[in-house]
Enzyme design. Structure first.
Site, PDB file in Angstrom:
ATOM      1  N   ASP A  82     -17.932  -5.027  -2.183  1.00 62.27           N
ATOM      2  CA  ASP A  82     -17.000  -4.251  -1.364  1.00 62.27           C
ATOM      3  C   ASP A  82     -16.937  -4.802   0.059  1.00 62.27           C
ATOM      4  O   ASP A  82     -17.964  -5.009   0.705  1.00 62.27           O
ATOM      5  CB  ASP A  82     -17.448  -2.782  -1.337  1.00 62.27           C
ATOM      6  CG  ASP A  82     -16.354  -1.854  -0.852  1.00 62.27           C
ATOM      7  OD1 ASP A  82     -15.168  -2.153  -1.083  1.00 62.27           O
ATOM      8  OD2 ASP A  82     -16.692  -0.811  -0.255  1.00 62.27           O
ATOM      9  N   THR A 234     -19.145   8.005   0.661  1.00 55.73           N
ATOM     10  CA  THR A 234     -19.783   8.989   1.545  1.00 55.73           C
ATOM     11  C   THR A 234     -20.022  10.313   0.841  1.00 55.73           C
ATOM     12  O   THR A 234     -21.103  10.909   0.958  1.00 55.73           O
ATOM     13  CB  THR A 234     -18.932   9.207   2.806  1.00 55.73           C
ATOM     14  OG1 THR A 234     -18.807   7.965   3.508  1.00 55.73           O
ATOM     15  CG2 THR A 234     -19.563  10.238   3.723  1.00 55.73           C
TER      16      THR A 234
END
Length: 306
Positions: A82, A234
């Site tokens: 990522d 998150t």
């Protein structure tokens, strides 16, 4: 079933759903994510960021574990570096068996982003690795970056970028941001821009980064507008942290095994919810599935002692 990003996202674009992409940092989060995908019969994408790997989640440990989990479940599982933008991190992903790479040239000029992304695509495609690029810039929620519409993805630029680079997926900026939003804040997403980019790129797979905290209604509308990959990191980390804190508060002498089992179940519950939002539940049936040893739960169920 271990596959690359393109295999999963081409189907998502064809059938108008999104796939959840999230990050494991240990065995518990990885297993929780896979259990959710297996139970929901949904494809899933594992993300490992270059900074995350430096700090804790080493690819040489996690990628073999993810591949093993993939062997014991019939749903398609991909891995993706990522926001890779450093040469040594890209080579690290090659060496350690990632099936896909997300190259982030969003801070470069438009022309340089095209040139560098095309170079990465040409290299990766030679080794049957898929590539996601980024156009526009997805910043940080803590900085209020989601409000800056000047960095939103331009549809005409997206069409040229997709055509000249050959990327398999395009991450776009439409109002979300990475990280945790201030309490009570839900970002405004430009759904018309999603539709415009989708049309301009000929229905290619497009990704929404910064999905955490964006609100269920927003995510449902984003998928309906054409998003095919949703990055959710998150929210998973916060759910696991909060569950651990809750368990310790309730029982300060809780065994470490029970604590980690609770974290695993928290990851599973959170990812299951996101799979439902994405529309990917049941979509694993679109793929040729193999299960050489029975369902994952029969091999490594939570709570097994053998």
């Amino acid at each position: 079933m271990y596959v690359n990003l393109k295999t999963i996202l081409d189907d998502a674009a064809k059938h108008n759903y999104a796939v959840i992409a999230t990050s494991p940092i240990n065995m518990e989060t990885a297993r929780g994510i896979v259990f959710a995908a297996n139970e929901k019969k949904a494809p899933i994408i594992f993300l490992l960021g270059q900074n995350m790997m430096r700090q804790h989640a080493k690819a040489e440990l996690l990628i073999p574990m993810i591949k093993t989990l993939a062997e014991y479940t019939p749903v398609p599982i991909a891995t993706c570096l990522d926001h890779g933008n450093q040469e040594e991190r890209l080579m690290y992903a090659f060496r350690n068996g990632f099936s896909s790479i997300m190259y982030d040239g969003s801070l470069l000029s438009f022309e340089e982003n095209i040139a560098q992304t095309k170079r990465i695509v040409d290299l990766c495609h030679t080794f049957d690795m898929a590539v996601e690029g980024e156009l526009g810039h997805v910043g940080m929620a803590a900085n209020g970056d989601e409000k800056d519409e000047s960095v939103y993805t331009n549809p005409d630029d997206a069409a040229r970028f997709a055509r000249e680079t050959g990327v398999d997926c395009l991450a776009i900026a439409v109002g979300t941001a990475h990280g945790e939003y201030p309490k009570g804040m839900i970002p405004h997403i430009n759904f018309d821009r999603i539709k415009e980019v989708k049309a301009a790129t000929g229905n290619m797979p497009i990704a929404l980064h910064g999905g955490s905290g964006s609100g269920d209604e927003n995510i449902l509308k984003a998928v309906d507008s054409g998003i095919n990959k949703i990055n959710v990191v998150t929210d998973v980390f916060v759910a696991c942290r909060n569950k651990a804190a809750e368990l310790i508060k309730d029982n300060p002498k809780i065994s470490f095994i029970d604590l980690m089992a609770g974290v695993e179940l928290a990851a599973k519950a959170l990812v299951s919810h996101w799979i439902d939002l994405s529309g990917s539940a049941g979509m694993a049936s679109h793929f040729t599935m193999r299960d050489r040893t029975g369902l994952l739960s029969a091999k490594c169920a939570i709570g097994d002692t053998e």
